[in-house]
Design a protein around this motif. Structure first.
Motif, PDB file in Angstrom:
ATOM      1  N   TYR A  32       0.839  -1.203   0.000  1.00 45.96           N
ATOM      2  CA  TYR A  32       0.000   0.000   0.000  1.00 45.96           C
ATOM      3  C   TYR A  32       0.879   1.260   0.000  1.00 45.96           C
ATOM      4  O   TYR A  32       0.629   2.211  -0.754  1.00 45.96           O
ATOM      5  CB  TYR A  32      -0.926  -0.011   1.220  1.00 45.96           C
ATOM      6  CG  TYR A  32      -1.831   1.199   1.299  1.00 45.96           C
ATOM      7  CD1 TYR A  32      -3.028   1.234   0.616  1.00 45.96           C
ATOM      8  CD2 TYR A  32      -1.485   2.309   2.068  1.00 45.96           C
ATOM      9  CE1 TYR A  32      -3.862   2.335   0.676  1.00 45.96           C
ATOM     10  CE2 TYR A  32      -2.302   3.413   2.140  1.00 45.96           C
ATOM     11  CZ  TYR A  32      -3.494   3.426   1.443  1.00 45.96           C
ATOM     12  OH  TYR A  32      -4.306   4.520   1.505  1.00 45.96           O
ATOM     13  N   TYR A  75       2.197   2.178  -3.212  1.00 44.22           N
ATOM     14  CA  TYR A  75       1.126   2.444  -4.182  1.00 44.22           C
ATOM     15  C   TYR A  75       0.848   1.265  -5.101  1.00 44.22           C
ATOM     16  O   TYR A  75       0.281   1.419  -6.179  1.00 44.22           O
ATOM     17  CB  TYR A  75       1.412   3.689  -5.039  1.00 44.22           C
ATOM     18  CG  TYR A  75       1.975   4.858  -4.275  1.00 44.22           C
ATOM     19  CD1 TYR A  75       1.491   5.172  -3.011  1.00 44.22           C
ATOM     20  CD2 TYR A  75       2.990   5.641  -4.812  1.00 44.22           C
ATOM     21  CE1 TYR A  75       2.013   6.240  -2.301  1.00 44.22           C
ATOM     22  CE2 TYR A  75       3.510   6.712  -4.117  1.00 44.22           C
ATOM     23  CZ  TYR A  75       3.022   6.998  -2.851  1.00 44.22           C
ATOM     24  OH  TYR A  75       3.542   8.050  -2.151  1.00 44.22           O
ATOM     25  N   PHE A 132      -1.417  -0.996  -5.320  1.00 36.61           N
ATOM     26  CA  PHE A 132      -2.733  -1.275  -4.760  1.00 36.61           C
ATOM     27  C   PHE A 132      -3.237  -2.668  -5.126  1.00 36.61           C
ATOM     28  O   PHE A 132      -4.031  -3.251  -4.391  1.00 36.61           O
ATOM     29  CB  PHE A 132      -3.731  -0.217  -5.222  1.00 36.61           C
ATOM     30  CG  PHE A 132      -3.396   1.167  -4.732  1.00 36.61           C
ATOM     31  CD1 PHE A 132      -2.769   1.358  -3.508  1.00 36.61           C
ATOM     32  CD2 PHE A 132      -3.696   2.277  -5.503  1.00 36.61           C
ATOM     33  CE1 PHE A 132      -2.460   2.627  -3.055  1.00 36.61           C
ATOM     34  CE2 PHE A 132      -3.392   3.554  -5.048  1.00 36.61           C
ATOM     35  CZ  PHE A 132      -2.767   3.730  -3.828  1.00 36.61           C
ATOM     36  N   HIS A 159      -9.602   4.903  -3.366  1.00 39.69           N
ATOM     37  CA  HIS A 159      -8.456   5.486  -4.072  1.00 39.69           C
ATOM     38  C   HIS A 159      -8.638   5.450  -5.581  1.00 39.69           C
ATOM     39  O   HIS A 159      -8.061   6.267  -6.301  1.00 39.69           O
ATOM     40  CB  HIS A 159      -7.168   4.759  -3.696  1.00 39.69           C
ATOM     41  CG  HIS A 159      -6.493   5.341  -2.496  1.00 39.69           C
ATOM     42  ND1 HIS A 159      -6.150   6.665  -2.394  1.00 39.69           N
ATOM     43  CD2 HIS A 159      -6.107   4.769  -1.328  1.00 39.69           C
ATOM     44  CE1 HIS A 159      -5.579   6.895  -1.225  1.00 39.69           C
ATOM     45  NE2 HIS A 159      -5.543   5.755  -0.552  1.00 39.69           N
ATOM     46  N   ALA A 165      -0.492  12.824  -0.284  1.00 39.50           N
ATOM     47  CA  ALA A 165      -1.634  12.610  -1.185  1.00 39.50           C
ATOM     48  C   ALA A 165      -2.839  13.405  -0.688  1.00 39.50           C
ATOM     49  O   ALA A 165      -3.598  13.982  -1.485  1.00 39.50           O
ATOM     50  CB  ALA A 165      -1.971  11.127  -1.258  1.00 39.50           C
ATOM     51  N   MET A 184       1.685   9.162  -6.421  1.00 40.18           N
ATOM     52  CA  MET A 184       0.453   8.493  -5.987  1.00 40.18           C
ATOM     53  C   MET A 184      -0.744   9.105  -6.703  1.00 40.18           C
ATOM     54  O   MET A 184      -1.110  10.255  -6.471  1.00 40.18           O
ATOM     55  CB  MET A 184       0.276   8.614  -4.474  1.00 40.18           C
ATOM     56  CG  MET A 184      -0.904   7.817  -3.958  1.00 40.18           C
ATOM     57  SD  MET A 184      -0.941   7.816  -2.146  1.00 40.18           S
ATOM     58  CE  MET A 184      -2.351   6.777  -1.845  1.00 40.18           C
ATOM     59  N   ASP A 243      -5.325   0.053 -12.069  1.00 37.73           N
ATOM     60  CA  ASP A 243      -5.710  -0.273 -10.686  1.00 37.73           C
ATOM     61  C   ASP A 243      -7.206  -0.497 -10.579  1.00 37.73           C
ATOM     62  O   ASP A 243      -7.672  -1.412  -9.901  1.00 37.73           O
ATOM     63  CB  ASP A 243      -5.285   0.852  -9.742  1.00 37.73           C
ATOM     64  CG  ASP A 243      -3.773   0.870  -9.524  1.00 37.73           C
ATOM     65  OD1 ASP A 243      -3.143  -0.172  -9.773  1.00 37.73           O
ATOM     66  OD2 ASP A 243      -3.246   1.917  -9.119  1.00 37.73           O
TER      67      ASP A 243
END
Length: 569
Positions: free
Chosen positions: A121, A124, A126, A162, A273, A311, A353
């Motif tokens: 995580y 990044y 994910f 996200h 972020a 990110m 993602d």
């Protein structure tokens, strides 16, 4: 003197001396004591000397390998993973998983899954982070580990957010915050992370008043529980975003600027972020307030942060749309192209993602969860059906009981009415006084009393009735026999034979018959109290009067009087 070297030497000597100090104990007990000692030494020294902690962890692992103790070996690798970094830490974590993935243990490989999810995580990544959070959830649910279960569910919701997927997260976060609210003093970070995510979810669902409530509550506890005040300003940030959607632009601007000033001090990637998101909404707010120049600067800050931490979050795409449009209108082709390329890069990352996460969320998380919810609903409906059947059965029984009760009362009232009419319609000639009864020889023989005595007693009884002497309250067979100049046994036998009742029933019946005549004829008498009526006709108590009245007429005197009053009106 090198104190650190001395300390390390002492600790190492102690580590190797532990088995010899407990040689008389059985091996399992000695091993457990040594493992516990090594673990305590590891945690006591981890913060001060990673080198010493590393040596202790290796000693722990070496002992576990020597004893061929799989779980202890996993524990040793786990201890090493916590004091190393990068690929080495990851390899130790992989060793924990390899050793325990087929073991039914409460803590392993769950803890290793959790660590790997967190590492991915923060990088990044994910996709991999989601896979490991899912493994944490499965292990935690299997072993009833509520803390890790709720953590993993929350973290998967945050991952989905996200990439802009908010639809299914709100309900899960509500359940998680119920759990973490109970432990906020012991684990404030879990509470704040969940509250922040819940606030964001409310904003995305346009439940803005609910978001304000969560932000205020989070802000309140951040003042109490968060020493560094980082979370305090995160809730200020979310409320700034919330105020933007409420079109309270001045309040939004103030909150967003305060949060940027505080959160920017941290070099945490996740924190940065959040800063980029704050700049995005600040830019939107400034545009709404008519300050396009400062708005453009804010959107450029979004790009600047993205170039540093890489990110990608869905919200910041809007900044690139604004920058692209701005430089297109200016005819600045270089910047126009630059921001197009950067936006394409973000979209590529987000799309990759998003597709992966949505596919896996649906297949591995949402679909099983929805199937479970479906089954729960089916079970609930079955339970409701059974409950409905039970309730219906109870209602039917109650209805039958009520109907029976109603019928009983209806018949009782009808019978009372019939009895009342019989009493009401009887004439006063239905005497209290009993006519003379014809006697025969059998009567004399059966009771063993001479004809003259029987006739004398009957004659005196007739006078007793006509003179209403029965209204006296202290009458007994002895007193009445004495007034008749006869034997009380003779009097009792004559009453039993010729009145067909006991002496007390005879007296009471005379009084009751008199009370009926009196109540029918005397309007004033009807309005006496029950006690006064009873005393007026020779009873000592109202209870005795009511009992005798009902025994003779099968209705209560109160009902008889009430019906008489109705007739009267």
């Amino acid at each position: 003197m090198n104190y650190k070297l001395v300390l390390n030497t002492v600790i190492i000597l102690l580590l190797y001396s532990v088995p010899s100090t407990a040689y008389q104990k059985d091996k399992k007990t000695k091993d457990n004591e040594e493992y516990n000692f090594l673990r305590k030494s590891y945690y006591d020294n981890r913060g001060n000397s990673k080198e010493l902690a590393n040596n202790i962890a290796h000693k722990y692992l070496l002992k576990a390998k020597k004893n061929n103790d799989t779980l202890r070996m996993a524990d040793g690798f786990y201890l090493l993973s916590k004091i190393t970094e990068g690929n080495i830490s990851q390899k130790y974590g992989d060793s924990v998983i390899a050793l325990t993935k087929d073991k039914n243990n409460r803590y392993f490989p769950l803890l290793a899954y959790q660590d790997k999810a967190t590492i991915y995580y923060n990088e990044y990544n994910f996709k991999k982070a989601f896979d490991y959070y899912l493994k944490v959830a499965e292990e935690a649910e299997k072993h009833k580990n509520d803390l890790f279960y709720h953590q993993s569910i929350r973290d998967m919701v945050i991952l989905k957010a996200h990439v802009g997927e908010h639809e299914t997260g709100l309900e899960a976060l509500r359940k998680c915050i119920v759990y973490f609210s109970k432990t906020k003093e012991e684990k404030p970070d879990d509470y704040f992370i969940t509250m922040f995510a819940l606030s964001d979810s409310y904003i995305q669902h346009k439940k803005l008043d609910s978001a304000t409530i969560i932000n205020r509550l989070g802000h309140k506890y951040a003042k109490i529980l968060d020493k560094d005040s980082v979370w305090l300003y995160n809730f200020v940030l979310n409320e700034g975003i919330n105020q933007y959607y409420k079109t309270n632009y001045k309040a939004a601007k103030d909150s967003l600027k305060k949060s940027i000033s505080a959160i920017s001090r941290s070099d945490d990637p996740i924190g940065m972020a959040n800063v980029s998101m704050a700049y995005f909404y600040l830019g939107k707010t400034l545009s709404a307030l008519g300050d396009s120049k400062q708005a453009l600067i804010a959107h450029k800050k979004v790009d600047e942060i993205y170039q540093k931490n890489g990110m990608a979050i869905p919200q910041i795409r809007g900044s690139y749309d604004i920058l692209i449009e701005h430089y297109k209108n200016k005819g600045d082709k270089d910047n126009h192209l630059k921001y197009i390329e950067r936006k394409l890069k973000i979209d590529k990352n987000l799309t990759s993602d998003y597709k992966y996460l949505i596919k896996n969320v649906v297949q591995k998380y949402d679909t099983p969860r929805l199937l479970l919810e479906k089954q729960e609903i089916i079970d609930s409906l079955e339970k409701d059906k059974k409950s409905f059947t039970l309730v219906n059965s109870i209602l039917i029984l109650l209805s039958i009981a009520f109907l029976g009760f109603w019928m009983h009362n209806y018949l009782k009232r009808r019978n009372y009415k019939k009895k009342f009419n019989e009493l009401y319609n009887s004439t006063t000639q239905d005497k209290v006084v009993t006519d003379k009864v014809a006697l025969n020889q059998t009567d004399y023989n059966e009771i063993g009393i001479s004809e003259e005595i029987i006739e004398d007693i009957l004659s005196k009884l007739k006078g007793f009735e006509q003179n209403l002497d029965f209204l006296q309250s202290d009458i007994t067979t002895s007193t009445l026999a004495k007034s008749f100049n006869t034997n009380y046994k003779y009097l009792s036998k004559v009453v039993n034979r010729h009145k067909n009742k006991s002496f007390s029933t005879y007296i009471n019946d005379l009084r009751i018959d008199y009370s009926i005549i009196k109540l029918k004829e005397d309007q004033k008498f009807r309005h006496y109290t029950m006690k006064a009526i009873a005393q007026e006709v020779g009873f000592n108590t109202s209870q005795a009067f009511s009992k005798s009245f009902y025994k003779k007429n099968r209705i209560h005197p109160s009902y008889f009087i009430k019906e008489l009053q109705k007739q009267e009106s």
